[in-house]
Motif scaffolding. Structure first.
Motif, mmCIF file in Angstrom:
data_model
loop_
_atom_site.group_PDB
_atom_site.id
_atom_site.type_symbol
_atom_site.label_atom_id
_atom_site.label_comp_id
_atom_site.label_asym_id
_atom_site.label_seq_id
_atom_site.Cartn_x
_atom_site.Cartn_y
_atom_site.Cartn_z
ATOM 1 N N ASP A 169 -5.509 1.631 -7.779
ATOM 2 C CA ASP A 169 -4.417 1.757 -8.746
ATOM 3 C C ASP A 169 -3.047 1.610 -8.085
ATOM 4 O O ASP A 169 -2.061 1.302 -8.755
ATOM 5 C CB ASP A 169 -4.492 3.115 -9.455
ATOM 6 C CG ASP A 169 -5.634 3.193 -10.465
ATOM 7 O OD1 ASP A 169 -6.139 2.135 -10.868
ATOM 8 O OD2 ASP A 169 -6.010 4.318 -10.841
ATOM 9 N N ARG A 170 -2.997 1.838 -6.771
ATOM 10 C CA ARG A 170 -1.718 1.772 -6.043
ATOM 11 C C ARG A 170 -1.480 0.404 -5.391
ATOM 12 O O ARG A 170 -0.402 0.172 -4.832
ATOM 13 C CB ARG A 170 -1.687 2.860 -4.965
ATOM 14 C CG ARG A 170 -1.832 4.260 -5.521
ATOM 15 C CD ARG A 170 -1.992 5.299 -4.418
ATOM 16 N NE ARG A 170 -0.779 5.421 -3.596
ATOM 17 C CZ ARG A 170 -0.676 6.266 -2.563
ATOM 18 N NH1 ARG A 170 -1.695 7.044 -2.239
ATOM 19 N NH2 ARG A 170 0.452 6.326 -1.870
ATOM 20 N N VAL A 171 -2.465 -0.473 -5.438
ATOM 21 C CA VAL A 171 -2.350 -1.772 -4.770
ATOM 22 C C VAL A 171 -1.914 -2.831 -5.773
ATOM 23 O O VAL A 171 -2.546 -3.000 -6.818
ATOM 24 C CB VAL A 171 -3.698 -2.181 -4.133
ATOM 25 C CG1 VAL A 171 -3.576 -3.554 -3.469
ATOM 26 C CG2 VAL A 171 -4.146 -1.136 -3.123
ATOM 27 N N PRO A 172 -0.852 -3.572 -5.485
ATOM 28 C CA PRO A 172 -0.436 -4.649 -6.387
ATOM 29 C C PRO A 172 -1.574 -5.633 -6.644
ATOM 30 O O PRO A 172 -2.377 -5.931 -5.742
ATOM 31 C CB PRO A 172 0.720 -5.311 -5.628
ATOM 32 C CG PRO A 172 1.265 -4.223 -4.753
ATOM 33 C CD PRO A 172 0.061 -3.419 -4.340
ATOM 34 N N SER A 173 -1.639 -6.140 -7.849
ATOM 35 C CA SER A 173 -2.784 -6.953 -8.261
ATOM 36 C C SER A 173 -2.866 -8.301 -7.549
ATOM 37 O O SER A 173 -3.914 -8.952 -7.576
ATOM 38 C CB SER A 173 -2.752 -7.178 -9.771
ATOM 39 O OG SER A 173 -1.561 -7.862 -10.150
ATOM 40 N N ALA A 177 -2.069 2.806 1.799
ATOM 41 C CA ALA A 177 -1.234 2.378 0.680
ATOM 42 C C ALA A 177 0.231 2.276 1.114
ATOM 43 O O ALA A 177 0.948 1.337 0.721
ATOM 44 C CB ALA A 177 -1.381 3.349 -0.481
ATOM 45 N N ALA A 178 0.665 3.229 1.943
ATOM 46 C CA ALA A 178 2.050 3.219 2.417
ATOM 47 C C ALA A 178 2.319 2.049 3.355
ATOM 48 O O ALA A 178 3.478 1.633 3.519
ATOM 49 C CB ALA A 178 2.364 4.536 3.121
ATOM 50 N N ASP A 223 -3.984 7.185 1.764
ATOM 51 C CA ASP A 223 -2.550 7.350 1.489
ATOM 52 C C ASP A 223 -1.731 6.553 2.499
ATOM 53 O O ASP A 223 -0.765 5.854 2.139
ATOM 54 C CB ASP A 223 -2.160 8.830 1.556
ATOM 55 C CG ASP A 223 -2.636 9.607 0.346
ATOM 56 O OD1 ASP A 223 -2.899 8.993 -0.701
ATOM 57 O OD2 ASP A 223 -2.754 10.844 0.450
ATOM 58 N N GLU A 277 -11.951 8.156 -4.897
ATOM 59 C CA GLU A 277 -10.956 7.769 -3.894
ATOM 60 C C GLU A 277 -10.604 6.289 -4.015
ATOM 61 O O GLU A 277 -9.428 5.904 -3.957
ATOM 62 C CB GLU A 277 -11.486 8.046 -2.484
ATOM 63 C CG GLU A 277 -11.621 9.512 -2.138
ATOM 64 C CD GLU A 277 -12.352 9.719 -0.824
ATOM 65 O OE1 GLU A 277 -12.014 10.701 -0.135
ATOM 66 O OE2 GLU A 277 -13.244 8.908 -0.494
ATOM 67 N N ARG A 331 -11.719 -5.230 -11.869
ATOM 68 C CA ARG A 331 -10.490 -5.582 -11.151
ATOM 69 C C ARG A 331 -10.487 -7.084 -10.841
ATOM 70 O O ARG A 331 -11.500 -7.648 -10.430
ATOM 71 C CB ARG A 331 -10.402 -4.820 -9.825
ATOM 72 C CG ARG A 331 -10.599 -3.318 -9.944
ATOM 73 C CD ARG A 331 -9.298 -2.584 -10.158
ATOM 74 N NE ARG A 331 -9.514 -1.144 -10.263
ATOM 75 C CZ ARG A 331 -8.542 -0.252 -10.282
ATOM 76 N NH1 ARG A 331 -7.278 -0.642 -10.170
ATOM 77 N NH2 ARG A 331 -8.795 1.039 -10.398
ATOM 78 N N ALA A 381 -8.471 5.505 -7.176
ATOM 79 C CA ALA A 381 -7.090 5.961 -7.024
ATOM 80 C C ALA A 381 -6.312 5.040 -6.084
ATOM 81 O O ALA A 381 -5.123 4.752 -6.320
ATOM 82 C CB ALA A 381 -7.067 7.399 -6.504
ATOM 83 N N PHE A 382 -6.970 4.571 -5.031
ATOM 84 C CA PHE A 382 -6.310 3.652 -4.104
ATOM 85 C C PHE A 382 -6.020 2.315 -4.774
ATOM 86 O O PHE A 382 -4.908 1.784 -4.672
ATOM 87 C CB PHE A 382 -7.186 3.446 -2.871
ATOM 88 C CG PHE A 382 -6.632 2.449 -1.889
ATOM 89 C CD1 PHE A 382 -5.570 2.785 -1.062
ATOM 90 C CD2 PHE A 382 -7.158 1.171 -1.800
ATOM 91 C CE1 PHE A 382 -5.043 1.867 -0.162
ATOM 92 C CE2 PHE A 382 -6.649 0.249 -0.903
ATOM 93 C CZ PHE A 382 -5.582 0.600 -0.085
#
Length: 358
Positions: A180-184, A147-148, A144, A174, A213, A177-178
């Motif tokens: 999914d939060r990271v720009p491609s 990602a922040a 978390d 884990e 991915r 889910a991570f």
């Protein structure tokens, strides 16, 4: 009047010094053990020495710069296209290659800390900015928080699983889910140097993850489980454009003919490899259980090492180990990493830990 002298780039002065695990000092009458570098205590796998010796006969010729046979062997083993592979002199070289290929000065690289010591060194070498994110209370990646920490300057995220030097590994849930939060457009490295030692429910399937991915890169090595640390062979598995970029910036003829032959022969000894890995995992679990029985809070160990989070007592712990004839790897005032080695050396560690005091 002083004469101007050549000066390196300003970033060179900012590069941290890599501190390798050092060997033990010989002790008369006492067998010593090097448990500081996560080396495999077994000799090379069957057929490797013979293949290496045969390759020496070609020492007057340059290596195959395309690593053709090695890529063919890895492609067949992993079920990936050969043009999705890039080799280097250990997986650490691939870290440098990736940074060279994707980072301009001032770009940011997010990584956990404490994690692999080479990360901030390589980041500094290209003038990029290291963004270290503290581990959580279980010495695991705080995904978390990572990602922040991503900003519009982030180009790469480095995930070390199992984490060196602390031991815990990520789960697939884990990781998904991570991601999914990271720009491609950001490259995410899944550094799997200790992949073969993982015994975890919901373990990461790196190959399946990269297939799904466009921005995921796997780093792997022949140095740990395969026991080829001295030959320096690592490889990346990545989407074709990223793999091509890694190959474009790599040192020509970097992986020697002998190293390529040794790595290829190692792939052919898979059954023996896994028998040896299973032995080391059993030793790791035995050591971890014994240390926890003594009252130590040892993090989940998924590599071929265990972590002592002894903080300010790190130097004292390392000194106590050395007095007993084993050399471990201290990390400032964070803790000490101890490799799983020969059973006798592991027993010595348990003895030292039991007498050191919590």
């Amino acid at each position: 009047m002083s004469v101007p002298s050549p000066q390196p780039r300003s970033v060179v002065e900012q590069i941290p010094v890599y501190v390798p695990g050092r060997p033990p000092t010989p002790r008369p009458g006492l067998t010593t053990y090097k448990l500081s570098s996560n080396e495999n205590p077994f000799p090379p796998l069957p057929g490797v020495i013979e293949a290496a010796h045969a390759a020496v006969d070609l020492a007057n010729r340059y290596p195959d710069m395309g690593n053709t046979r090695l890529y063919e062997g890895l492609a067949a083993r992993l079920g990936v296209p050969a043009d999705h592979l890039a080799a280097g002199t250990g997986s650490v070289a691939l870290i440098y290659h990736l940074l060279q290929a994707f980072c301009d000065p001032g770009d940011e690289v997010v990584h956990a800390w404490r994690s692999f010591e080479a990360y901030p060194i390589a980041i500094a070498s290209v003038g990029a900015v290291s963004v270290p994110v503290p581990l959580d209370e279980q010495w695991r990646h705080d995904l978390d928080a990572m990602a922040a920490a991503i900003t519009d300057r982030t180009r790469i995220v480095l995930l070390c699983t199992p984490n060196n030097p602390t031991g815990p590994a990520l789960t697939q849930t884990e990781l998904d889910a991570f991601l999914d939060r990271v720009p491609s457009h950001i490259v995410v490295v899944v550094d799997e140097a200790y992949l073969e030692f993982v015994r975890l429910d919901d373990a990461v399937d790196g190959v399946a993850t990269y297939r799904g991915r466009s921005n995921v890169v796997l780093f792997r090595t022949f140095s740990k489980a395969y026991g080829l640390a001295a030959f320096r062979v690592g490889y990346a598995v990545a989407p074709a454009p990223i793999a091509a970029a890694l190959r474009a910036v790599s040192l020509p003829f970097g992986v020697s003919t002998v190293a390529q032959a040794a790595a290829l022969a190692s792939l052919d000894a898979h059954d023996e490899l896994m028998r040896r890995v299973d032995h080391l995992v059993a030793e790791r679990d035995r050591v971890t259980a014994a240390l926890r029985d003594q009252g130590w809070s040892i993090p989940d160990a998924q590599g071929n090492f265990v972590w002592f989070g002894v903080g300010e007592r790190t130097a004292s712990f390392a000194a106590a180990c050395e007095d007993a004839g084993i050399v471990v790897r201290p990390y400032g005032t964070d803790g000490a990493r101890v490799s799983i080695g020969e059973p006798e050396g592991n027993d010595r560690l348990i003895e030292v830990a039991g007498s050191f005091g919590l």
